[in-house]
Design an enzyme around this catalytic site. Sequence first.
Site, mmCIF file in Angstrom:
data_model
loop_
_atom_site.group_PDB
_atom_site.id
_atom_site.type_symbol
_atom_site.label_atom_id
_atom_site.label_comp_id
_atom_site.label_asym_id
_atom_site.label_seq_id
_atom_site.Cartn_x
_atom_site.Cartn_y
_atom_site.Cartn_z
ATOM 1 C CB CYS A 166 -13.750 69.062 -106.264
ATOM 2 S SG CYS A 166 -15.183 68.004 -106.261
ATOM 3 C CB CYS A 170 -15.886 70.974 -103.621
ATOM 4 S SG CYS A 170 -17.360 70.055 -104.121
ATOM 5 N NE ARG A 198 -18.090 61.374 -114.860
ATOM 6 C CZ ARG A 198 -18.994 61.538 -113.909
ATOM 7 N NH1 ARG A 198 -19.815 62.575 -113.958
ATOM 8 N NH2 ARG A 198 -19.096 60.698 -112.911
ATOM 9 C CB CYS A 244 -17.370 68.746 -109.026
ATOM 10 S SG CYS A 244 -18.584 68.833 -107.716
ATOM 11 C CB CYS A 304 -17.185 72.900 -106.442
ATOM 12 S SG CYS A 304 -16.177 71.656 -107.247
ATOM 13 C CG ASP A 313 4.874 107.951 -111.327
ATOM 14 O OD1 ASP A 313 4.115 108.204 -112.272
ATOM 15 O OD2 ASP A 313 4.594 108.186 -110.131
HETATM 16 ZN ZN LIG Z 1 -16.934 69.618 -106.238
#
Ligand SMILES: [Zn+2]
Length: 509
Positions: A34, A38, A63, A65, A68, A439
């Site tokens: 996440c 999240c 894996r 999420c 989120c 400058d």
């Molecule tokens: Zn999440």
Amino acid sequence: MNLDWQVCSRARLSRDARFDGKFFIGVLSSRVYCRPICPAPTAKEKNCRYFPSAAAAAEAGFRPCLRCRPECSPGTPAWLGTSNTVSRALRLISDSGLEDGGVEVLAERLGVGSRHLRRLFLQHLGATPIAVAHTRRLHFAKKLIDETSLPMSHVAQAAGFGCVRRFNAAIRQTYHRTPTQIRRLAHQKTIFPENQYLFRLRFRPPYQWESILAFLAPRATPGVEEVSLGRYRRTISLNGNDGYFEVSLDQRREALSVHIQFDDSQALFVIIERIRRMFDLGADWQAIAPRLRTDPALAGRVEAVPGLRVPGCWNGFELATRAILGQQITVKGATALAGRIVNTLGRPFSATSGLTHLFPAPEVLADARLTSVGLTSARAETIRALARAVCDGQISFEGIAESDAFLTRLCEIPGIGQWTAQYVAMRALGEPDAFPSGDLGLLRALELKSVRELERRAEAWRPWRAYAAMYLWNVAGEGKIRGNKVVAARARNVIVEKAAPCKHFSIIV
Ligand SMILES: [Zn+2]
């Protein structure tokens, strides 16, 4: 990896958006990773693992999420400070349009050994270059599945998967769902015409949208760019296709809304990456601010206007041309000249009101008679020489791995000096430490007499001198420094439509 788990833990528990993209949380019980923001109920600390990049979390078997959506985070900070090589490698991966050139090619372009590069990636991002590139491909594919109605075969191509079979397999393996099932979950409400897209690109707050527009507005090339009603729009040309995009602020989501019209969906990744850079979305304000606050002259400004960014550009050649046009004349004068060049030499474009032309390509400017639109013969020759160098391949604004070598080549063009080169480094190369010390506006903002004095003072702002320059220009535009105090001359929120080009910006493009 130098993640401080206590800092990560606090950021996670308070859902602190300033940390979005700076680390990811793997939850052991769900095997999902996440963003710190999240909305799902927070997991117990003992169930959490912290990773410095999405790729590292993916490599550890987590894996992404689905709530989120890690693919929507602002991503790893553009500048890792501690490792220029990793920052540049990430930039090259973005430039490549996700084509898989392999780690050997990447390392060669950076001038380091592939094993060394691999080690640096593991040290700073917790994942190998191949894993980082693969995660970016997956994330971009997920974004296209969720946010567009592109056919899946086009998504596979645009995200650099080569074939649909590989794409399907990668998505299934990562999300445990087919691409079609994922799209059904996205509940898309608006379906756009075939060549139009709407994306939201997140930033890490704070973000000074008004200030970026106030900077871009007086510099907008008539016909090519337009700033009005809180939006920035411009025409674009890429690989023989023309189109345009429009950017506005989505404050509620801490994002920029980007509306793109472009026929070739395969160019979307490159277009989005360029827009992300143009609006400096990868900046990490928490890293930048403490250094700028150490200078009393900047501290007040940094407090009053937090989150000022360094505006990049769409096209390096176009920006360098603008920089040459702006040498020693007012912003207003340079913009007028650019408008005349575009009107005479630019390719007509008529897809949307207000945007009438594409900025002329190097091939057109290489032999153009620019004195007829009001340039001095010296300035005209500098622009032609730059255009010829780009046409001959001596200078390329794309895929720059070594800024110093590039800037040395740029300075070999008669009429291009340090000021122009540093300005190009700031806005076209995204070098956070670039600093046009010659400058006039910068000197005036600090009431310093000599360039050497300014350079000495600027040492303390490294590696963020470009941001310091933006603050000093902002000071020059809005107030004056007396002693060490900033006295605001105007209201803090600039009303963009009324923002007049400032006289102090006398040699700034
Ligand atoms: Zn999440």
